[in-house]
Design a protein around this motif. Structure first.
Motif, PDB file in Angstrom:
ATOM      1  N   GLN A  60      40.083   3.190 -42.084  1.00 21.21           N
ATOM      2  CA  GLN A  60      39.668   3.840 -40.931  1.00 21.21           C
ATOM      3  C   GLN A  60      39.516   2.862 -39.794  1.00 21.21           C
ATOM      4  O   GLN A  60      38.896   3.069 -38.875  1.00 21.21           O
ATOM      5  CB  GLN A  60      38.382   4.172 -41.318  1.00 21.21           C
ATOM      6  CG  GLN A  60      38.250   5.572 -42.176  1.00 21.21           C
ATOM      7  CD  GLN A  60      36.927   6.029 -42.593  1.00 21.21           C
ATOM      8  OE1 GLN A  60      36.109   5.366 -42.084  1.00 21.21           O
ATOM      9  NE2 GLN A  60      37.009   6.869 -43.627  1.00 21.21           N
ATOM     10  N   GLU A 142      23.264   1.439 -29.821  1.00 21.71           N
ATOM     11  CA  GLU A 142      24.267   2.082 -29.102  1.00 21.71           C
ATOM     12  C   GLU A 142      25.455   1.260 -29.340  1.00 21.71           C
ATOM     13  O   GLU A 142      26.589   1.683 -29.152  1.00 21.71           O
ATOM     14  CB  GLU A 142      23.695   2.378 -27.771  1.00 21.71           C
ATOM     15  CG  GLU A 142      22.627   3.597 -27.587  1.00 21.71           C
ATOM     16  CD  GLU A 142      22.091   3.633 -26.354  1.00 21.71           C
ATOM     17  OE1 GLU A 142      22.649   2.714 -25.455  1.00 21.71           O
ATOM     18  OE2 GLU A 142      21.232   4.083 -25.825  1.00 21.71           O
ATOM     19  N   ALA A 145      27.176   1.743 -32.635  1.00 26.84           N
ATOM     20  CA  ALA A 145      27.640   2.889 -32.740  1.00 26.84           C
ATOM     21  C   ALA A 145      29.142   3.147 -32.170  1.00 26.84           C
ATOM     22  O   ALA A 145      29.995   3.598 -32.258  1.00 26.84           O
ATOM     23  CB  ALA A 145      26.757   3.907 -31.984  1.00 26.84           C
ATOM     24  N   MET A 146      29.187   2.462 -30.727  1.00 25.64           N
ATOM     25  CA  MET A 146      30.445   2.391 -30.139  1.00 25.64           C
ATOM     26  C   MET A 146      31.597   1.714 -30.812  1.00 25.64           C
ATOM     27  O   MET A 146      32.624   2.073 -30.716  1.00 25.64           O
ATOM     28  CB  MET A 146      30.062   1.511 -28.690  1.00 25.64           C
ATOM     29  CG  MET A 146      31.275   1.750 -27.730  1.00 25.64           C
ATOM     30  SD  MET A 146      30.890   1.069 -26.307  1.00 25.64           S
ATOM     31  CE  MET A 146      31.134  -0.533 -26.574  1.00 25.64           C
ATOM     32  N   VAL A 148      31.593   1.825 -34.030  1.00 28.22           N
ATOM     33  CA  VAL A 148      32.016   2.588 -35.253  1.00 28.22           C
ATOM     34  C   VAL A 148      33.065   3.604 -34.595  1.00 28.22           C
ATOM     35  O   VAL A 148      34.161   3.918 -35.214  1.00 28.22           O
ATOM     36  CB  VAL A 148      30.898   3.215 -35.714  1.00 28.22           C
ATOM     37  CG1 VAL A 148      31.321   4.323 -36.472  1.00 28.22           C
ATOM     38  CG2 VAL A 148      30.176   2.331 -36.598  1.00 28.22           C
ATOM     39  N   GLY A 149      32.879   4.094 -33.098  1.00 27.44           N
ATOM     40  CA  GLY A 149      33.507   4.852 -32.616  1.00 27.44           C
ATOM     41  C   GLY A 149      35.056   4.517 -32.211  1.00 27.44           C
ATOM     42  O   GLY A 149      36.043   5.195 -32.244  1.00 27.44           O
ATOM     43  N   ASP A 150      35.094   3.326 -32.012  1.00 23.96           N
ATOM     44  CA  ASP A 150      36.286   2.422 -31.523  1.00 23.96           C
ATOM     45  C   ASP A 150      37.023   1.713 -32.809  1.00 23.96           C
ATOM     46  O   ASP A 150      38.011   1.428 -32.725  1.00 23.96           O
ATOM     47  CB  ASP A 150      36.031   1.215 -30.651  1.00 23.96           C
ATOM     48  CG  ASP A 150      35.427   1.677 -29.266  1.00 23.96           C
ATOM     49  OD1 ASP A 150      35.705   2.985 -29.055  1.00 23.96           O
ATOM     50  OD2 ASP A 150      35.354   1.027 -28.324  1.00 23.96           O
ATOM     51  N   LYS A 151      36.542   2.443 -34.045  1.00 27.06           N
ATOM     52  CA  LYS A 151      37.157   2.005 -35.493  1.00 27.06           C
ATOM     53  C   LYS A 151      37.252   0.425 -35.516  1.00 27.06           C
ATOM     54  O   LYS A 151      38.080  -0.166 -36.088  1.00 27.06           O
ATOM     55  CB  LYS A 151      38.587   2.525 -35.408  1.00 27.06           C
ATOM     56  CG  LYS A 151      38.352   4.057 -35.581  1.00 27.06           C
ATOM     57  CD  LYS A 151      39.727   4.706 -35.750  1.00 27.06           C
ATOM     58  CE  LYS A 151      39.468   6.231 -35.919  1.00 27.06           C
ATOM     59  NZ  LYS A 151      40.840   6.971 -36.504  1.00 27.06           N
ATOM     60  N   SER A 156      27.645   1.408 -39.008  1.00 23.82           N
ATOM     61  CA  SER A 156      27.037   0.180 -38.408  1.00 23.82           C
ATOM     62  C   SER A 156      25.830  -0.215 -39.124  1.00 23.82           C
ATOM     63  O   SER A 156      25.120   0.391 -39.899  1.00 23.82           O
ATOM     64  CB  SER A 156      26.117   1.249 -37.089  1.00 23.82           C
ATOM     65  OG  SER A 156      25.127   0.361 -36.462  1.00 23.82           O
TER      66      SER A 156
END
Length: 193
Positions: A60, A142, A145-146, A148-151, A156
């Motif tokens: 991931q 935040e 979390a970004m 995590v979203g950007d892999k 987090s």
């Protein structure tokens, strides 16, 4: 009695599963790079389950962003909040400045190496009230979390850190006489206008 000599070499015990001094390790290849990670166990069955999790997690992650630093991530984050109200942007910029200046392991720490204790140590540097602590915590949440979203990371390290509850304000209830005085003052002001 003769002491047993421990081997300092990894011994393969299964596919991508190695053992060193009774402890299990994962050794996998992703995009031509070898990744070694302790599975933190001496139990073979648990090691097999952890190995599956590590392989899934590594699948991931975007390897091109593996070396992204905290400072770079903070700069990226600030670009995403510029549409918010000016006071919010100002507050988040101030918090990001504190992250970059006061992070326990330095602003050049790779994002994937940030741990929960780093966040707690950073928050512990400041003597501020519940509201300010919660704003700082929300900001770092935040930012991560970004990531995590950007892999960049799978999960987090801030996700399970709770904010601090605020104290209830102390409001004194007026006595009946005080209430009447307040009411009379309000009526006088209302009549005169």
């Amino acid at each position: 009695m003769r002491a047993e000599k421990k081997s300092n070499a990894f011994r393969r015990v299964g596919e991508c599963l190695y053992r060193l001094n009774d402890w299990y390790y994962a050794r996998i290849k992703r995009n031509g790079k070898e990744i070694k990670q302790s599975l933190r166990t001496q139990d073979r069955a648990f090691a097999n389950r952890e190995l599956e999790r590590v392989i899934k997690d590594q699948g991931q992650i975007d390897p091109s962003q593996a070396k992204l630093t905290l400072a770079q991530l903070c700069d990226r984050y600030l670009k995403t909040v510029q549409h918010q109200k000016p006071k919010t942007v100002e507050r988040k910029t101030f918090i990001v400045g504190r992250i970059k200046n006061d992070w326990p392991t330095g602003k050049l720490t790779q994002v994937r190496k940030i741990g929960r204790s780093d966040i707690l140590l950073w928050l512990a540097r400041y003597k501020f009230g519940a509201a300010s602590r919660n704003h700082d915590l929300a900001c770092i949440k935040e930012i991560l979390a970004m990531a995590v979203g950007d892999k960049i990371i799978v999960q987090s390290p801030a996700s399970d850190i709770k904010g601090v509850g605020r104290d209830d304000p102390i409001r004194r209830t007026p006595t009946f006489e005080q209430f009447q005085a307040i009411d009379a003052t309000a009526l006088d002001v209302g009549v005169r206008s």
